[in-house]
Design a protein around this motif. Structure first.
Motif, PDB file in Angstrom:
ATOM      1  N   MET B 496     -30.500  11.918  56.590  1.00 42.62           N
ATOM      2  CA  MET B 496     -29.910  12.967  57.527  1.00 42.62           C
ATOM      3  C   MET B 496     -30.025  12.488  58.885  1.00 42.62           C
ATOM      4  O   MET B 496     -31.218  12.324  59.255  1.00 42.62           O
ATOM      5  CB  MET B 496     -30.489  14.191  57.157  1.00 42.62           C
ATOM      6  N   ALA B 497     -28.967  12.342  59.808  1.00 42.43           N
ATOM      7  CA  ALA B 497     -29.195  12.246  61.084  1.00 42.43           C
ATOM      8  C   ALA B 497     -29.857  13.412  61.941  1.00 42.43           C
ATOM      9  O   ALA B 497     -29.653  14.243  61.765  1.00 42.43           O
ATOM     10  CB  ALA B 497     -27.666  11.847  61.675  1.00 42.43           C
ATOM     11  N   ARG B 498     -30.578  12.809  62.901  1.00 46.90           N
ATOM     12  CA  ARG B 498     -31.283  13.653  63.710  1.00 46.90           C
ATOM     13  C   ARG B 498     -30.237  14.452  64.664  1.00 46.90           C
ATOM     14  O   ARG B 498     -29.157  13.720  64.941  1.00 46.90           O
ATOM     15  CB  ARG B 498     -32.421  13.248  64.497  1.00 46.90           C
ATOM     16  N   ARG B 499     -30.593  15.578  65.471  1.00 52.88           N
ATOM     17  CA  ARG B 499     -29.798  16.222  66.239  1.00 52.88           C
ATOM     18  C   ARG B 499     -28.283  16.683  65.940  1.00 52.88           C
ATOM     19  O   ARG B 499     -27.286  16.732  66.596  1.00 52.88           O
ATOM     20  CB  ARG B 499     -29.290  15.299  67.593  1.00 52.88           C
ATOM     21  N   SER B 500     -28.385  16.970  64.543  1.00 59.56           N
ATOM     22  CA  SER B 500     -26.994  17.446  63.636  1.00 59.56           C
ATOM     23  C   SER B 500     -26.826  18.736  63.968  1.00 59.56           C
ATOM     24  O   SER B 500     -27.908  19.571  63.486  1.00 59.56           O
ATOM     25  CB  SER B 500     -27.141  16.904  62.362  1.00 59.56           C
ATOM     26  N   GLN B 501     -25.846  19.252  64.473  1.00 61.91           N
ATOM     27  CA  GLN B 501     -25.509  20.657  64.520  1.00 61.91           C
ATOM     28  C   GLN B 501     -25.093  21.191  63.201  1.00 61.91           C
ATOM     29  O   GLN B 501     -25.302  22.428  62.998  1.00 61.91           O
ATOM     30  CB  GLN B 501     -24.513  21.188  65.694  1.00 61.91           C
ATOM     31  N   ALA B 502     -24.324  20.428  62.672  1.00 61.39           N
ATOM     32  CA  ALA B 502     -23.851  21.016  61.266  1.00 61.39           C
ATOM     33  C   ALA B 502     -23.972  19.809  60.336  1.00 61.39           C
ATOM     34  O   ALA B 502     -24.270  18.953  60.527  1.00 61.39           O
ATOM     35  CB  ALA B 502     -22.559  21.267  61.524  1.00 61.39           C
ATOM     36  N   LEU B 503     -24.366  20.233  58.952  1.00 56.60           N
ATOM     37  CA  LEU B 503     -24.395  19.327  57.809  1.00 56.60           C
ATOM     38  C   LEU B 503     -23.425  19.614  56.691  1.00 56.60           C
ATOM     39  O   LEU B 503     -22.838  20.683  56.705  1.00 56.60           O
ATOM     40  CB  LEU B 503     -25.745  19.465  57.384  1.00 56.60           C
ATOM     41  N   PHE B 504     -23.138  18.445  56.084  1.00 54.60           N
ATOM     42  CA  PHE B 504     -22.137  18.560  54.905  1.00 54.60           C
ATOM     43  C   PHE B 504     -22.498  18.138  53.647  1.00 54.60           C
ATOM     44  O   PHE B 504     -21.885  17.957  52.776  1.00 54.60           O
ATOM     45  CB  PHE B 504     -20.969  17.480  55.543  1.00 54.60           C
ATOM     46  N   GLU B 505     -23.893  18.229  53.580  1.00 50.10           N
ATOM     47  CA  GLU B 505     -24.414  17.828  52.323  1.00 50.10           C
ATOM     48  C   GLU B 505     -25.180  18.743  51.518  1.00 50.10           C
ATOM     49  O   GLU B 505     -26.351  19.172  52.051  1.00 50.10           O
ATOM     50  CB  GLU B 505     -25.230  16.532  52.638  1.00 50.10           C
ATOM     51  N   PRO B 506     -24.754  19.562  50.545  1.00 50.17           N
ATOM     52  CA  PRO B 506     -25.320  20.637  50.048  1.00 50.17           C
ATOM     53  C   PRO B 506     -26.715  20.410  49.316  1.00 50.17           C
ATOM     54  O   PRO B 506     -27.711  21.200  49.409  1.00 50.17           O
ATOM     55  CB  PRO B 506     -24.481  21.242  48.798  1.00 50.17           C
ATOM     56  N   ASP B 507     -27.095  18.987  49.087  1.00 53.90           N
ATOM     57  CA  ASP B 507     -28.429  18.418  48.607  1.00 53.90           C
ATOM     58  C   ASP B 507     -29.414  18.748  49.526  1.00 53.90           C
ATOM     59  O   ASP B 507     -30.811  18.903  49.310  1.00 53.90           O
ATOM     60  CB  ASP B 507     -28.483  17.403  48.156  1.00 53.90           C
ATOM     61  N   TYR B 508     -29.239  18.981  50.750  1.00 53.10           N
ATOM     62  CA  TYR B 508     -30.117  19.001  52.050  1.00 53.10           C
ATOM     63  C   TYR B 508     -30.600  20.440  52.029  1.00 53.10           C
ATOM     64  O   TYR B 508     -31.596  20.668  52.469  1.00 53.10           O
ATOM     65  CB  TYR B 508     -29.517  18.787  53.388  1.00 53.10           C
ATOM     66  N   ARG B 509     -29.731  21.498  51.411  1.00 52.96           N
ATOM     67  CA  ARG B 509     -30.185  22.707  51.827  1.00 52.96           C
ATOM     68  C   ARG B 509     -31.504  23.356  51.252  1.00 52.96           C
ATOM     69  O   ARG B 509     -32.190  23.699  52.347  1.00 52.96           O
ATOM     70  CB  ARG B 509     -29.165  23.782  51.171  1.00 52.96           C
ATOM     71  N   PRO B 510     -32.010  23.052  50.103  1.00 47.04           N
ATOM     72  CA  PRO B 510     -33.476  23.683  49.819  1.00 47.04           C
ATOM     73  C   PRO B 510     -34.318  22.958  50.912  1.00 47.04           C
ATOM     74  O   PRO B 510     -35.391  23.858  51.334  1.00 47.04           O
ATOM     75  CB  PRO B 510     -33.516  22.962  48.509  1.00 47.04           C
ATOM     76  N   TRP B 511     -34.321  21.936  51.163  1.00 40.49           N
ATOM     77  CA  TRP B 511     -35.522  21.115  52.088  1.00 40.49           C
ATOM     78  C   TRP B 511     -35.293  22.093  53.579  1.00 40.49           C
ATOM     79  O   TRP B 511     -36.320  22.327  54.127  1.00 40.49           O
ATOM     80  CB  TRP B 511     -35.206  19.674  52.253  1.00 40.49           C
ATOM     81  N   LEU B 512     -33.930  22.121  54.065  1.00 35.16           N
ATOM     82  CA  LEU B 512     -34.135  22.764  55.259  1.00 35.16           C
ATOM     83  C   LEU B 512     -34.289  24.132  55.217  1.00 35.16           C
ATOM     84  O   LEU B 512     -34.884  24.530  56.263  1.00 35.16           O
ATOM     85  CB  LEU B 512     -32.446  22.710  55.628  1.00 35.16           C
ATOM     86  N   ILE B 513     -34.398  24.917  54.087  1.00 31.79           N
ATOM     87  CA  ILE B 513     -34.799  26.247  54.033  1.00 31.79           C
ATOM     88  C   ILE B 513     -36.266  26.288  54.378  1.00 31.79           C
ATOM     89  O   ILE B 513     -36.802  27.103  54.935  1.00 31.79           O
ATOM     90  CB  ILE B 513     -34.186  26.887  52.689  1.00 31.79           C
ATOM     91  N   VAL B 514     -36.736  25.230  53.352  1.00 34.27           N
ATOM     92  CA  VAL B 514     -38.359  25.051  53.424  1.00 34.27           C
ATOM     93  C   VAL B 514     -38.959  24.955  55.123  1.00 34.27           C
ATOM     94  O   VAL B 514     -39.797  25.541  55.346  1.00 34.27           O
ATOM     95  CB  VAL B 514     -38.739  23.885  52.477  1.00 34.27           C
ATOM     96  N   ALA B 515     -37.979  24.084  55.557  1.00 38.52           N
ATOM     97  CA  ALA B 515     -38.359  23.620  56.922  1.00 38.52           C
ATOM     98  C   ALA B 515     -38.325  24.789  57.980  1.00 38.52           C
ATOM     99  O   ALA B 515     -39.097  24.931  58.904  1.00 38.52           O
ATOM    100  CB  ALA B 515     -37.649  22.550  57.507  1.00 38.52           C
ATOM    101  N   VAL B 516     -37.156  25.599  57.657  1.00 38.02           N
ATOM    102  CA  VAL B 516     -37.255  27.028  58.570  1.00 38.02           C
ATOM    103  C   VAL B 516     -38.098  27.773  58.421  1.00 38.02           C
ATOM    104  O   VAL B 516     -38.900  28.477  59.369  1.00 38.02           O
ATOM    105  CB  VAL B 516     -35.705  27.396  58.446  1.00 38.02           C
TER     106      VAL B 516
END
Lengths: 313, 700
Positions: B496-516
């Motif tokens: 996952m590239a840094r500084r991304s305003q939007a993402l297109f990979e549903p697999d990233y979602r759970p980790w991003l939710i934990v991060a927030v």
């Protein structure tokens, strides 16, 4: 058969049960469920990176990564173990622990804290030196077949791939035959960008007026994600492209399709293409002006200074 | 002269569109509303401040007691206040970015790309230049003169100028919220993206001048501290008798002197590119952005150690004090600190392994980078062995130190991974890198700064901070860190590239939710720090430590009253060994009146600092908007003020010996009345800052 009945019954009842739950309980249940699913939903994430290696370069990088990880256990282990043990054992309320307030130096201990870390670094340095040379992005991959030459131009916010030997070009779509090495020469028609196909190889910067190189290959046919990882403006997040490793036949067919597309990529077409925009779909050019890549490089290299002056006069 | 010409002459390129409120009116989207809301917060916050100051009649004390003060202690506190204000903004921005990423998976989310890019640029710029740097500079300012037994820094006026230049830079970043846009080029501002061809607007100019003001202030601070430590130590305070915090402050100061100029140069050359059509870093006409990248990281890597070393100093003090024990391996720690200082200049290339250098070059810099792990590892072990056979108390600063030991090692691991070029190729520019540098800077800087703030707060203000809220805050900071950043390691490995305003990979979602969730917990950590401050101020009478030694600590700053008098020491101490206050307590030779007291000269307050800082910010604002008369006026005003000041002869004020003696005797009487407390009562109101001699020391 017997097992199927209760399962189907629960499945049938679930919506009704969910609707009957009070809002808060349901929210908690959903949250707990989400947490429980996390390892499941999250596991796939590593497959998108170099740990889901699909080519020789990523393969080697992955094994180097695992080697380094194993060595690092010896770096972190003692600290992670000793810190809590010492802090707890020597707590104020433990009156049985020793207390030596004026003890602050010990030669053997000094040896213990300087020498093993130094040895670990020496060991790592050996792996580093060898790994860096073996995985030098400029180093051609060992293979029987000759490499596919592709010239890559980074644009805002798309990638242009020129196949000089085939005389075709594509935008936002990199296609090559699986099993054959690919040699990329990269430059940028705009700001600096970083070319990255996580499952195949490491990244390399593309800079205007300069050429960098990257060698990669895919073990077998597949579709991978390529991206720019260096922020370059408002379309940055959309600058992803499919990478298609095809069978030799599939690759030939794609080349033929590209040739049939009829469009020509010359300097004028390039200028139009390089305007800041995000392309919705990949596109192809059936023919490419000779030495276009060189001309693109010349737009920004030092020699352009003279050309600029001439143009002014 | 036409109307447009007149407008340009008066206001440069400033127009109504520069105001986020106007933009939000024109394009009423959620993203614009967030921008306008942030701008409104600056405006409303500014107005509220003015009203408050007027209402409380605080204008006079604000200027006469604080802003014009040359007292290193007050300057130190003001630095920390700047850090706290800027920290709040930058942390909210971080939460906004995490929220955006967790929402924007195949969806637009709440923040448009333009705003997202400004968010990560201001977040990074503020956290480095206007949170971390002022915080550590503030601590050094407050503590170092007290630890080396002097009454002030070498150049008190320069100190005030440094502070105000930093404040001017911070002000400029805040103004950019309400007037115009900030840069979208990240905290490192790589051209050609930040060049005029690609970013003709004001954003990069705000960044250039804010960073320039701050880096000038920092260079001056470095010179000031280095001179102070070399020249102002009290009699007998040999270098090898200094507390370790002074050593790290010295090393940081030397790094500031040598590392800030490349940054100032890089931003100056970039400014020439943007303002005068030079071609240092442009794509065309012979420019080469690689020169910028080298210059920037020639600053950028030593900068990492400028940030981390003072925190290492804090940990050395805190772990030793709260283990009631001598610091283990003092000489090793000094050597390791200096080794890190030197090595930090030899590794800058590891920030761009992917630029296409030969394998030899990459490997050499990779190995140099790993070499730093050796002295750093030595330090970690020194702190661990300091606890060995000690009496560890789990106060909030100590908890932060323990969390640092464990967490920082993990950051070190990912650092070694990144030092291996082929591994760097596959995680560079991904959120793995983001996770790594937060994993070193949060424990390696922030925890240290918080620990230092809690440790020295009673010295500065005369009362202890609330322990319970301190521990709640600790839990938030540590749990928040792990939740927010461990997922980023995984995502980074997933490409996952840094500084991304939007993402297109549903697999990233759970980790991003934990991060927030982690990000919100970190915000709660900051909020609880403010609650702790509020509660502590409210209960200050119960937590006073007037005697001045609440932690049974070992260095000179604890041997004087809390808060200390303006002149720090009634009589300049004489030092005959390391940890001198500890030994004096053991020999019961402390808290005694001197044979005689002398008049003490302290620097008079001066308006020059605030004037230079304000004029500098005005000059920078003029440069950003091309309001040339304003830029020239600001520059001239700042220099005239400095030159005029050099004609002033009467710069000191005398505190008469009688006053010094009276004050000292009042304090000694207080010491007499105070009841010494054992360490287990340290966190109770019985602690008035007088320590009971600890259980009879057993000879080693």
């Amino acid at each position: 058969m017997t097992g199927a009945r209760p399962m189907s019954r629960t499945a049938g009842r679930r919506p009704a049960a969910a609707a009957a739950w009070p809002g808060r309980t349901r929210a908690v249940a959903v949250a707990l469920g989400a947490l429980g699913l996390l390892p499941l939903g999250g596991c796939g994430v590593l497959d998108h990176g170099f740990l889901g290696a699909a080519g020789p370069v990523a393969d080697e990088t992955r094994s180097l990564f695992y080697t380094v990880c194993v060595i690092l256990i010896f770096v972190a282990g003692p600290v992670l173990v000793l810190t809590p043990i010492f802090a707890w054992h020597y707590r104020l309320s433990n009156t049985k622990s020793a207390y030596r307030p004026q003890w602050g130096f010990n030669w053997p201990l000094e040896g213990f804290i300087w020498i093993p870390p130094a040895i670990i670094v020496v060991v790592l340095a050996v792996f580093l030196w060898r790994g860096t040379h073996r995985l030098d992005p400029y180093k051609p991959l060992a293979a029987d077949a000759s490499p596919v030459e592709v010239q890559v131009v980074a644009l805002d916010w798309k990638w242009l791939f020129i196949y000089p030997e085939e005389g075709v070009a594509s935008v936002d779509e990199l296609v090559f035959p699986a099993g054959r090495p690919v040699h990329l020469s990269l430059t940028s028609g705009t700001v600096m960008q970083s070319f990255f196909i996580p499952q195949l190889a490491g990244q390399i910067y593309a800079m205007a007026g300069m050429t960098t190189q990257l060698n990669l290959a895919a073990h077998k046919s597949g579709r991978f994600r390529g991206e720019n990882t260096q922020f370059n403006g408002m379309g940055f997040q959309n600058q992803k492209f499919p990478v298609l490793a095809e069978s030799e036949d599939g690759y030939r067919a794609w080349l033929a399709r590209a040739k049939r597309s009829g469009k020509t990529l010359d300097m004028d077409a390039y200028k139009t293409l390089s305007a800041r925009s995000v392309q919705a779909q990949p596109s192809q050019f059936g023919s490419v002006a000779p030495k276009l890549f060189k001309s693109i490089l010349a737009l920004d290299d030092a020699g352009a200074h003279a050309a600029h002056k001439e143009a002014k006069q | 002269m036409s109307g447009d010409d007149l407008w340009y002459w008066l206001l440069g390129r400033l127009d109504a569109k520069a105001l986020p409120f106007v933009r939000a009116w024109d394009h009423p989207t959620l993203s614009e509303f967030i921008g306008a809301g942030a701008g409104a917060m600056v405006v409303i916050g500014g107005i509220a401040m003015v009203v408050l100051l007027t209402w409380m009649r605080w204008w006079r004390p604000l200027f006469l007691d604080w802003l014009t003060s040359l007292d290193h202690k007050k300057i130190g506190i003001m630095y920390v206040v700047i850090a706290a204000v800027m920290f709040t903004r930058a942390l909210i921005e971080a939460v906004l970015m995490r929220t955006q990423q967790s929402l924007a998976i195949n969806a637009p989310g709440i923040v448009a790309p333009e705003h997202f890019a400004q968010l990560f640029s201001t977040h990074g710029t503020i956290m480095i230049f206007f949170m971390a740097m002022p915080f550590l500079t503030g601590l050094i300012n407050y503590v170092v003169p007290l630890q080396i037994g002097t009454r002030d820094v070498a150049f008190p006026l320069l100190n005030s100028i440094s502070l105000m230049l930093t404040a001017g830079g911070a002000g400029l970043v805040m103004v950019s919220l309400a007037v115009g846009d900030f840069s979208t080029g990240g905290w490192s501002g790589y051209p050609p993206y930040t060049g005029k061809a690609f970013q003709p607007g004001v954003g990069p100019d705000y960044w250039i001048w804010a960073v320039t003001l701050s880096s000038l202030g920092t260079t001056l601070s470095g010179l000031n501290f280095a001179t102070t430590i070399y020249k102002k130590r009290c009699p007998g305070m040999h270098l090898m008798r200094m507390p370790l915090f002074c050593w790290t402050a010295l090393c940081t100061s030397v790094l500031m002197i040598f590392a800030m100029p490349p940054l100032t140069l890089a931003t100056a050359l970039l400014a020439l590119d943007r303002y005068a059509d030079f071609h240092f870093f442009t794509n065309d006409l012979g420019g080469n952005m690689m020169n910028y990248v080298n210059l920037f990281w020639l600053f950028g890597h030593p900068e990492v150690y400028i940030l981390i070393l003072p925190a290492f100093g804090v940990y050395s003090e805190v772990i030793s004090a709260f283990s009631s024990k001598e610091l283990y391996g003092y000489i090793s720690l000094v050597l390791a600190t200096m080794a890190i200082g030197v090595l930090s200049f030899t590794v800058w290339l590891h920030h761009f392994f992917t630029m296409g250098q030969s394998a030899d070059v990459n490997a050499v810099f990779g190995i140099a980078t790993m070499t730093i792990a050796v002295p750093t590892g030595v330090k970690i072990y020194d702190w661990i062995w300091t606890m060995f056979r000690g009496e560890v108390r789990f106060t909030a600063p100590m908890l932060f130190s323990l969390a640092f030991l464990v967490t920082f090692v993990l950051g070190g691991l990912s650092g070694i991974m990144l030092a291996v070029p082929p591994i760097d190729y596959v995680v560079h520019n991904t959120v793995f890198l983001v996770a790594h540098f937060h994993n070193v800077l949060i424990p390696g800087l922030l925890y240290g700064m918080i620990a230092g703030y809690m440790y020295w707060f009673p010295k500065a203000f005369g009362f202890r901070l609330d322990e319970r809220w301190g521990k709640i805050s600790f839990v938030c900071w540590v749990a928040g860190f792990y939740l927010a950043f461990m997922p980023l390691y995984v995502l980074g490995l997933g490409g996952m590239a840094r500084r991304s305003q939007a993402l297109f990979e549903p697999d990233y979602r759970p980790w991003l939710i934990v991060a927030v969730l982690g990000a919100f917990l970190l915000l709660a950590g900051l909020a609880t720090l403010f609650v702790q401050l509020f509660v502590s101020v409210r209960n200050r009478e119960a937590n006073r430590v007037p005697v001045g030694d609440p932690w049974d600590a070992r260095s000179l700053e604890w041997s004087i009253p809390a808060p200390p008098p303006e002149y720090n020491f009634a009589t300049i101490p004489h030092v005959d060994r390391r940890d001198v206050f500890y030994w004096r307590k053991a020999e019961e030779s402390t808290y005694r009146a001197a044979e005689r007291y002398d008049d003490i000269a302290v620097p008079k307050n001066s308006w020059i600092g605030p004037i230079v800082g304000f004029a500098g910010a005005i000059c920078a604002f003029g440069l950003v908007w091309h309001i040339w008369w304003m830029a020239i006026l600001g520059l001239v005003f700042a220099w005239v003020a400095v030159i005029a000041r050099s004609f002033v002869r009467d710069t000191h004020r005398i505190v008469p010996a009688a006053e010094v003696e009276a004050r000292e005797r009042r304090w000694l009487a207080e010491v007499e009345r105070a009841r010494p407390i054992p360490r287990r009562l340290e966190e109770t109101p019985q602690n008035v800052g007088l320590a009971e001699p600890f259980p009879a020391p057993v000879p080693a």
